[in-house]
Design an enzyme around this catalytic site. Structure first.
Site, PDB file in Angstrom:
ATOM      1  CB  VAL A  16      71.229 -75.163  80.746  1.00  0.00           C
ATOM      2  CG1 VAL A  16      70.720 -76.276  79.813  1.00  0.00           C
ATOM      3  CG2 VAL A  16      72.565 -75.061  80.729  1.00  0.00           C
ATOM      4  CG  ASP A  17      66.337 -74.630  83.794  1.00  0.00           C
ATOM      5  OD1 ASP A  17      66.238 -75.565  83.107  1.00  0.00           O
ATOM      6  OD2 ASP A  17      66.570 -74.507  85.057  1.00  0.00           O
TER       7      ASP A  17
END
Length: 380
Positions: free
Chosen positions: A168-169
């Site tokens: 997600v980062d």
């Protein structure tokens, strides 16, 4: 030949991964990135080892901070805070991932800094947005959990499972770059900057594509299916004599070539498997038949044989074998940054006209303090 972002100054107030990854990509494209860090501590990821590199830095930090300049500024100190404000006045782009309101209290919020620098592109990265979720800390693992990614990852009868990297980062960092580049393009037309906001939860939801649309279409949340695809078969890992082979047949022609390649051409004519919808409905029988045929040889042998037959397959390997394969295919997957630092995975895009700048090693904490402080103190 000039790099695409040559002349663009980025004030990087971000840390950990999403923001630093975004600014690292901007640096690859020629932007000058000044990474602002806490004195004596720096980015949290400087301490996220093992593993440690030969020069004593955490490999985690190295992954997202090449080709930057590090200056240490204590934003609680009025003198250092004044230098930070001066940096922002000179910047083209600011990237930050502080909790909502933190930079406002320091006089570095969007309204305050754009009053002096209306051309600034101000990128804020949060976990859950700047509204009702502003107070929630944004950690990749938590967002994978609440954002549904873990619910569709893992074995059907096992626990929800996170991805093997802070995915997600990574996605959010790439979305931030897209937003920043769009804002810079708009600035060329209008002469004004703007605020760009990226939230981890929004980036995750935007990446769920068919799974999110399935939920919106049916009203039912998709479930974990291990390595199987909810809508296509065979599109999964199949066991061979010594290991696993990923098979991805997206149409009937590929499936027919697979059946011929494994010595079972009659499977393509079997009513249970003649169409994709039927193959999905009879997946268990299909897997049994294919794995019975694949058990006759190794995954590596099947990869070579079926690839030659134009069937999308790949032996399940690890990161080391992936880098080796990319190198063998001429993709030049890594770059050297010198100074005793380990190689890094290269900028993922190739260009026909311009190329990314030659990368330099991630900076030591405060490595450019004297240079940058002198530059910021100079009013000329």
């Amino acid at each position: 030949m000039t790099a695409p972002l040559e002349g663009i100054l980025v004030a990087d107030f971000s840390r950990v991964l999403a923001g630093p990854m975004a600014t690292s990509m901007l640096a690859d494209l020629g932007a000058t990135v000044v990474k602002v860090e806490r004195p004596g501590v720096g980015d949290d990821t400087r301490h996220w080892g093992p593993p440690w590199t030969a020069v004593g830095t955490a490999s985690y930090f190295e992954s997202a901070n090449r080709t930057k300049r590090s200056v240490t500024l204590d934003l609680r100190d009025e003198g250092d805070l004044a230098l930070a404000r001066r940096l922002v006045r000179r910047a083209d782009v600011l990237v930050e991932n502080f909790r909502a309101g933190t930079l406002d209290r320091l006089g570095l919020g969007y309204d305050a800094v754009t009053a002096d620098n209306p051309r600034l592109v101000y990128c804020s990265i949060t976990g859950f947005g700047s509204g009702a979720g502003a107070a929630l800390p944004g950690y990749d693992f938590v967002v994978q959990a609440v954002g549904g990614l873990m619910s569709i990852t893992g074995d059907p009868d096992g626990e929800p499972t996170k991805a093997g990297v802070a995915l997600v980062d990574v996605l959010t960092g790439k979305d931030a770059v897209i937003g920043i580049l769009a804002a810079l393009a708009e600035r060329e037309r209008s002469g004004r900057g703007q605020r760009v906001e990226v939230a981890l939860l929004s980036s995750l939801l935007g990446s769920l594509v068919n799974q999110a649309t399935s939920c919106l279409t049916t009203g039912e949340a998709p479930r974990r299916m291990g390595n199987q695809h909810p809508s296509i078969a065979p599109y999964e890992t199949l066991r061979c004599a010594d290991g696993m082979l990923a098979v991805a047949c997206g149409n009937d022609g590929q499936f027919a070539r697979l059946c011929t390649g494994v010595g079972r051409p009659e499977l393509a004519e079997d009513p249970r498997f003649a169409t994709n919808a039927n193959r999905v409905a009879h997946r268990a029988d299909l897997v049994t038949a294919l794995e019975d045929a694949l058990s006759a040889d190794t995954a590596a042998a099947w990869q070579e044989r079926l690839s030659d037959a134009d069937v999308p397959v790949g032996e399940v390997g690890d990161i080391g074998t992936a880098i080796a394969r990319a190198r063998a295919l001429g993709l030049e997957p890594t770059v050297d940054v010198g100074g005793g630092h380990p190689p890094q995975v290269r900028h993922p895009v190739t260009y026909s006209v311009t190329t990314p700048v030659p990368p330099t090693a991630p900076p030591a904490l405060g490595e450019h303090d004297d240079e940058i402080r002198r530059w910021l103190a100079d009013d000329t």
